[in-house]
Scaffold this active site. Structure first.
Site, mmCIF file in Angstrom:
data_model
loop_
_atom_site.group_PDB
_atom_site.id
_atom_site.type_symbol
_atom_site.label_atom_id
_atom_site.label_comp_id
_atom_site.label_asym_id
_atom_site.label_seq_id
_atom_site.Cartn_x
_atom_site.Cartn_y
_atom_site.Cartn_z
ATOM 1 C CB SER A 23 -0.926 0.019 1.217
ATOM 2 O OG SER A 23 -0.174 -0.095 2.406
ATOM 3 C CG HIS A 39 -3.632 -1.453 -1.669
ATOM 4 N ND1 HIS A 39 -4.026 -0.145 -1.707
ATOM 5 C CD2 HIS A 39 -3.469 -1.757 -0.357
ATOM 6 C CE1 HIS A 39 -4.075 0.341 -0.475
ATOM 7 N NE2 HIS A 39 -3.741 -0.631 0.357
ATOM 8 C CE LYS A 45 -7.172 -0.618 0.873
ATOM 9 N NZ LYS A 45 -7.394 0.589 1.659
HETATM 10 N N1 PMP Z 1 -4.993 -4.392 4.301
HETATM 11 C C1 PMP Z 1 -4.267 -3.489 3.627
HETATM 12 C C2 PMP Z 1 -3.053 -3.958 2.885
HETATM 13 C C3 PMP Z 1 -4.656 -2.154 3.598
HETATM 14 O O1 PMP Z 1 -3.924 -1.259 2.929
HETATM 15 C C4 PMP Z 1 -5.826 -1.756 4.287
HETATM 16 C C5 PMP Z 1 -6.352 -0.335 4.276
HETATM 17 N N2 PMP Z 1 -5.516 0.640 3.927
HETATM 18 C C6 PMP Z 1 -6.536 -2.726 4.991
HETATM 19 C C7 PMP Z 1 -6.104 -4.023 4.966
HETATM 20 C C8 PMP Z 1 -7.751 -2.351 5.786
HETATM 21 O O2 PMP Z 1 -8.843 -2.155 4.969
HETATM 22 P P1 PMP Z 1 -10.111 -1.313 5.437
HETATM 23 O O3 PMP Z 1 -9.893 0.098 5.024
HETATM 24 O O4 PMP Z 1 -11.236 -1.955 4.730
HETATM 25 O O5 PMP Z 1 -10.236 -1.460 6.926
#
Ligand code: PMP
Length: 391
Positions: free
Chosen positions: A186, A214, A245
């Site tokens: 990310s 992602h 996302k």
């Molecule tokens: N896993 C990864 C790799 C993320 O980047 C994110 C959110 N940035 C999440 C899980 C968590 O997702 P959510 O926003 O749905 O809580």
């Protein structure tokens, strides 16, 4: 000592930023489209979202969410285990199982809760977790909640992974070892070397979990993520992801060929002790999942934008993440420089994310720009030109 004294270092850092720029807590005063908003009274291009396919304003997603609110109300007011499992939750779980070609899927209230729920429960105190050092906070937090032994390997370093796997296997010949990586990371937007990781998983008799938060809708011919792109879906035991996302909603999931995954519904605290996803979130995610299947051209447009922005920023001499992707990370060794550039971009009508240590890998500061299929070529050019003015 007052209860907030422990935050004095953080408060000092915030004051420093406020003194420089008058604060960096950006409020979106009005959201215009997936790529435009009003901030500080000024129109800005949104260049830091995770709205990869640009579906937050898609007509079909909006219609589906509105219809769900009318039919099923604004919230479920209950956990999946109590009164919070509606027909639509089950339908989405089935659709995700079909999409990924797997036997079992569980939907959670967020992606964070999905990682928390899976990692805190699937691995027990006699099991071992070996994760990429750059894994998301929710992965770390899940292992903490479960109190499981965690080992880390250097980010995307297959040799280090093998060294640690070999050692763990020698010491614990019969232990369950779960390797955890992300599809697309990310912060730097780089892919995991998944074919090599899957090979090692087999070689050392481990399990493999990939967080495709992602990469859903972004990688793979059908948009199933890096496991699909790398041709190793049969070697990935668990896929975790989010609806926040590419699916333009809120929620999370875990999917697997292990039917026993179902047991987590009765054992996973972040599944049992929180309210289920609202009908609107479910409906929007279902509509977006259909769009991933039916409109592959969105992924193509996303990648055209990614190559265009990455290429231009590289030309301008910015230090970027290791490979072109919809996440274009601009790296700064000095946080002050990152702050100045971030602020300069905002003044020029471009809103990217600023990420400071400790949230960044390697302790550096990042401006995390990201592109969407909804960005027009003119918007990508405008983002590039704003960076050029500050290069
Ligand atoms: N896993 C990864 C790799 C993320 O980047 C994110 C959110 N940035 C999440 C899980 C968590 O997702 P959510 O926003 O749905 O809580």
């Amino acid at each position: 000592m007052g209860i907030f004294d422990k935050f004095s270092k953080l408060a000092a850092q915030l004051n420093q930023v406020r003194a420089l720029f008058g604060g960096f807590n950006v409020v979106i005063e009005k959201i215009i489209s997936p790529t435009e908003a009003i901030v500080n009274g000024q129109k800005v291009i949104l260049a830091g979202t995770n709205n990869y396919l640009g579906l937050t304003f898609d007509k079909a997603c909006i219609e589906a969410a509105c219809a769900a609110i009318r039919a099923e109300g604004t919230g479920t007011t209950g956990s999946r285990m109590a009164n919070g499992t509606y027909h639509s939750h089950v339908a989405l779980e089935q659709e995700l199982s079909e999409f990924f070609g797997r036997r079992a899927t569980i939907v959670f209230t967020t992606g964070y809760a999905a990682n928390l729920g899976v990692l805190s429960t699937l691995v027990g105190r006699d099991d071992l977790v070996l994760l990429d050092a750059d894994c998301h906070a929710s992965i770390y937090d899940g292992t903490r909640l479960g109190g499981v032994p965690v080992y880390r390997f250097r980010h995307n370093d297959v040799e280090d992974l093998e060294k640690k796997l070999r050692r763990l296997r020698e010491k614990n010949p019969s232990a369950n070892i779960l390797i955890v990586v992300e599809g697309l990371y990310s912060m730097l937007g780089d892919r995991a070397p998944l074919a090599d990781i899957a090979h090692l998983k087999e070689k050392y008799g481990a399990y493999l979990l990939v967080d495709e938060a992602h990469s859903l809708g972004v990688l793979g011919e059908k948009g199933r993520g890096l496991a699909e792109e790398a041709g190793v879906e049969d070697k990935v035991d668990f896929i975790v992801g989010t609806f926040s996302k590419s699916l333009a909603s809120i929620g999370g999931y875990c999917t697997s060929n292990y039917e026993e995954l179902e047991l987590l519904r009765y054992a996973s605290r972040p599944y049992v002790f929180t309210a289920s996803l609202s009908p609107a979130n479910i409906a929007a995610a279902r509509a977006a999942l259909r769009i991933i299947r039916e409109r592959p051209e969105l992924k193509e447009r996303l990648w055209q934008n990614a190559y265009q922005l990455y290429g231009r920023l590289k030309e301008l001499g910015f230090e970027l993440g290791p490979e072109p992707s919809p996440i274009v990370a601009v790296r700064f060794r000095q946080p002050e420089k990152a702050l100045k550039t971030w602020y300069g971009l905002l003044e020029r009508g471009v809103y990217v994310n600023m990420v400071l240590p400790p949230a960044t890998p390697g302790g550096e500061a990042l401006l995390r720009a990201s592109v969407s299929a909804a960005h027009t070529p003119a918007q990508i050019a405008a983002i590039s030109e704003a960076f050029a003015a500050l290069a």
